[in-house]
Design a protein around this motif. Structure first.
Motif, mmCIF file in Angstrom:
data_model
loop_
_atom_site.group_PDB
_atom_site.id
_atom_site.type_symbol
_atom_site.label_atom_id
_atom_site.label_comp_id
_atom_site.label_asym_id
_atom_site.label_seq_id
_atom_site.Cartn_x
_atom_site.Cartn_y
_atom_site.Cartn_z
ATOM 1 N N THR A 106 0.846 -1.183 0.000
ATOM 2 C CA THR A 106 0.000 0.000 0.000
ATOM 3 C C THR A 106 0.888 1.242 0.000
ATOM 4 O O THR A 106 1.754 1.381 0.855
ATOM 5 N N GLU A 150 -10.561 2.877 -0.986
ATOM 6 C CA GLU A 150 -10.507 1.412 -0.959
ATOM 7 C C GLU A 150 -9.053 0.958 -0.832
ATOM 8 O O GLU A 150 -8.119 1.731 -1.064
ATOM 9 N N ALA A 151 -8.863 -0.310 -0.514
ATOM 10 C CA ALA A 151 -7.514 -0.837 -0.304
ATOM 11 C C ALA A 151 -6.656 -0.766 -1.568
ATOM 12 O O ALA A 151 -5.434 -0.715 -1.484
ATOM 13 N N ASP A 152 -7.282 -0.740 -2.747
ATOM 14 C CA ASP A 152 -6.498 -0.635 -3.982
ATOM 15 C C ASP A 152 -6.199 0.822 -4.344
ATOM 16 O O ASP A 152 -5.693 1.102 -5.421
ATOM 17 N N ASP A 161 -8.651 1.653 7.591
ATOM 18 C CA ASP A 161 -8.937 0.318 7.146
ATOM 19 C C ASP A 161 -8.109 -0.081 5.927
ATOM 20 O O ASP A 161 -7.579 -1.184 5.847
ATOM 21 N N ALA A 162 -8.007 0.827 4.981
ATOM 22 C CA ALA A 162 -7.365 0.506 3.713
ATOM 23 C C ALA A 162 -5.850 0.639 3.787
ATOM 24 O O ALA A 162 -5.133 -0.083 3.096
ATOM 25 N N ARG A 192 -0.015 -5.420 3.992
ATOM 26 C CA ARG A 192 -1.111 -5.666 4.932
ATOM 27 C C ARG A 192 -1.849 -6.942 4.569
ATOM 28 O O ARG A 192 -2.314 -7.120 3.455
ATOM 29 N N PRO A 250 -5.157 -9.026 4.719
ATOM 30 C CA PRO A 250 -6.558 -8.696 5.015
ATOM 31 C C PRO A 250 -6.875 -9.204 6.418
ATOM 32 O O PRO A 250 -6.528 -10.331 6.773
ATOM 33 N N ASP A 278 -12.162 -8.614 7.638
ATOM 34 C CA ASP A 278 -12.411 -8.679 6.203
ATOM 35 C C ASP A 278 -12.870 -10.075 5.785
ATOM 36 O O ASP A 278 -13.755 -10.222 4.945
#
Lengths: 191, 279
Positions: free
Chosen positions: A5, A88-90, A117-118, B6, B8, B12
């Motif tokens: 990330t 979002e995570a992406d 969260d992401a 990370r 999940p 999640d």
């Protein structure tokens, strides 16, 4: 599925936040290493005048966040009025028309929760001046996920209530004056 | 700041499993909804329905069908206004209806109608413009409770001030008060507005084409979908439209990222009103 990330910087503010952001965003270099996601409380019916205001003054890109676009480093994205902004995570952005949170849409808590969260430990979240407590819970979520919390020094904030609420929720947050926030961000390195 | 890898989290995984259970047990498919929003709603449902975890909520869902209705209340959008975004309705009135007027009969679809605010707004608009009698409105949603509320057409009276202001700004030719009666803090819409509306269960995720529409209005629904599901829904709209039919999206939605973008022309760009391209 795991993926690296990139970092993200999320900023939230209310009363006085435009002036505060004018002390921060114009100092950032064009090659700033992370996307910057911003929620400022503005009256819902007013067309978003923030983007043109900042576009002329900044080296980073400045635009209104669009649903499903992938946030890029070196660009500041403002939440559109009357929509929540989430990430979002992406790294793609999502808008939502869900109910108001803390009487606000966009709400800082919604953005910060999604950032926590992401992006987890790769998130930096900053609470600026404001007259309510939006952002405090979201900042806690960022801290709980291992991210970095910064709060504008209430002593210098235009309205101290929001930074004070954030500090009550996150006593360990880094407290900085606006000039120091600007240089703090400029010292961020690409992940 | 370091680039963390990370995993999940457990939560999640719980969400994936709950959404799978919801689909397999009840055929409600939220698996391709935009993740950040669906997670926010599930966490809210977990807390407010009194479950200690998403997994516990999944167990409740599987073993107690009553949990389904309660959960759907969180997972589907309930928030709207009559004549929300008045400029959108003004554009329909001034730019789209002159085209629709040339047809002897009309079909209009409000996809994701929630509590009915939008379909009633359209019914009033079409009545004001003299087109109601030749139109059938289809109002669809996946949530049966929302459909029942939409069919009832009862709204808290305190919202009506905003509805009225919106209606005026949209170029309304009548007074909104002509269309409701006030009763114990509620505004009850005139039953005659319902006479041309068909309320129906329909899912943009799992159901098929809903045919030959002249106008489809689907606003602030697609933002809750991931990109692939958005694309499916837009393809479904394309195939459900009559030749040169119109598609209205939310003000912050667009076809820009869709593979179907080329199949539509921007008709009123700033209001996100598109027209199906046909030779």
């Amino acid at each position: 599925m795991t993926r690296p990330t990139p970092g993200v910087v999320a900023i939230g503010g209310s009363a006085g936040a435009v002036q505060a952001l004018l002390r921060i965003l114009p100092t950032l270099p064009a090659d700033f290493p992370a996307p910057i996601l911003i929620v400022v409380h503005v009256p819902p019916d007013r067309e978003n005048a923030l983007v043109p205001l900042f576009q002329n003054k900044c080296r980073v890109g400045v635009k209104e966040a669009e649903d499903k676009e992938v946030a890029q480093p070196g660009v500041a994205y403002f939440a559109p009025s009357d929509y929540h902004l989430l990430v979002e995570a992406d790294g793609s952005l999502s808008l939502s028309a869900d109910e108001l949170v803390n009487l606000s849409r966009p709400a800082i808590d919604v953005l910060f929760d999604s950032v926590a969260d992401a992006f987890g430990s790769a998130a930096t979240a900053i609470v600026l001046t404001g007259a309510n407590h939006d952002g405090a819970a979201g900042l806690s979520a960022v801290v709980a996920a291992g991210g970095h919390a910064v709060v504008e020094d209430p002593a210098e904030a235009y309205v101290a209530a929001m930074p004070e609420a954030a500090l009550r929720a996150c006593p360990g947050a880094t407290v900085l004056r606006l000039d120091a926030i600007a240089s703090h961000l400029s010292n961020l390195r690409a992940p | 700041m370091s680039a963390a890898l990370r995993e999940p989290g457990v939560e999640d995984l719980e969400i994936d499993l709950l959404l799978e259970a919801l689909f397999q047990r009840y055929h409600y498919d939220f698996r391709s909804y935009a993740r950040a929003s669906i997670k926010r709603r599930l966490v809210q449902a977990r807390d407010q329905l009194g479950f200690t975890s998403i997994s516990a909520m999944q167990a409740g869902l599987l073993h107690d069908p009553a949990t389904l209705g309660r959960l759907l209340g969180y997972l589907t959008v309930q928030v709207s206004e009559m004549f929300r975004d008045p400029s959108y309705f003004r554009a329909l009135r001034e730019k789209v209806l002159p085209h629709l007027r040339t047809y002897p009969s009309l079909k209009v679809w409000v996809a994701g109608c929630s509590h009915g605010e939008e379909v009633y707004s359209l019914a009033i608009l079409f009545r004001e413009e003299g087109l109601e009698d030749r139109t059938i409105f289809y109002a669809t949603d996946i949530n049966p409770a929302a459909l029942r509320a939409a069919e009832a057409g009862v709204y808290p009276l305190e919202l009506v001030k905003k509805f009225t202001a919106n209606h005026q700004k949209s170029g309304g030719r009548s007074s909104l008060s002509d269309y409701y009666t006030a009763d114990y803090g509620r505004a009850i819409l005139d039953k005659s507005l319902r006479s041309r509306i068909v309320f129906s269960d329909h899912s943009l995720v799992t159901d098929a084409v809903f045919g030959e529409m002249h106008l489809i209005s689907c606003r602030n629904v697609l933002i809750y979908f991931d990109r692939a599901l958005q694309d499916r829904a837009i393809g479904l709209f394309h195939d459900s439209l009559a030749r040169k039919g119109f598609l209205g999206l939310g003000l912050k939605e667009s076809l820009r990222f869709s593979s179907h973008a080329g199949a539509f022309a921007e008709f009123v760009r700033e209001e996100k009103i598109y027209q199906r391209r046909d030779p």
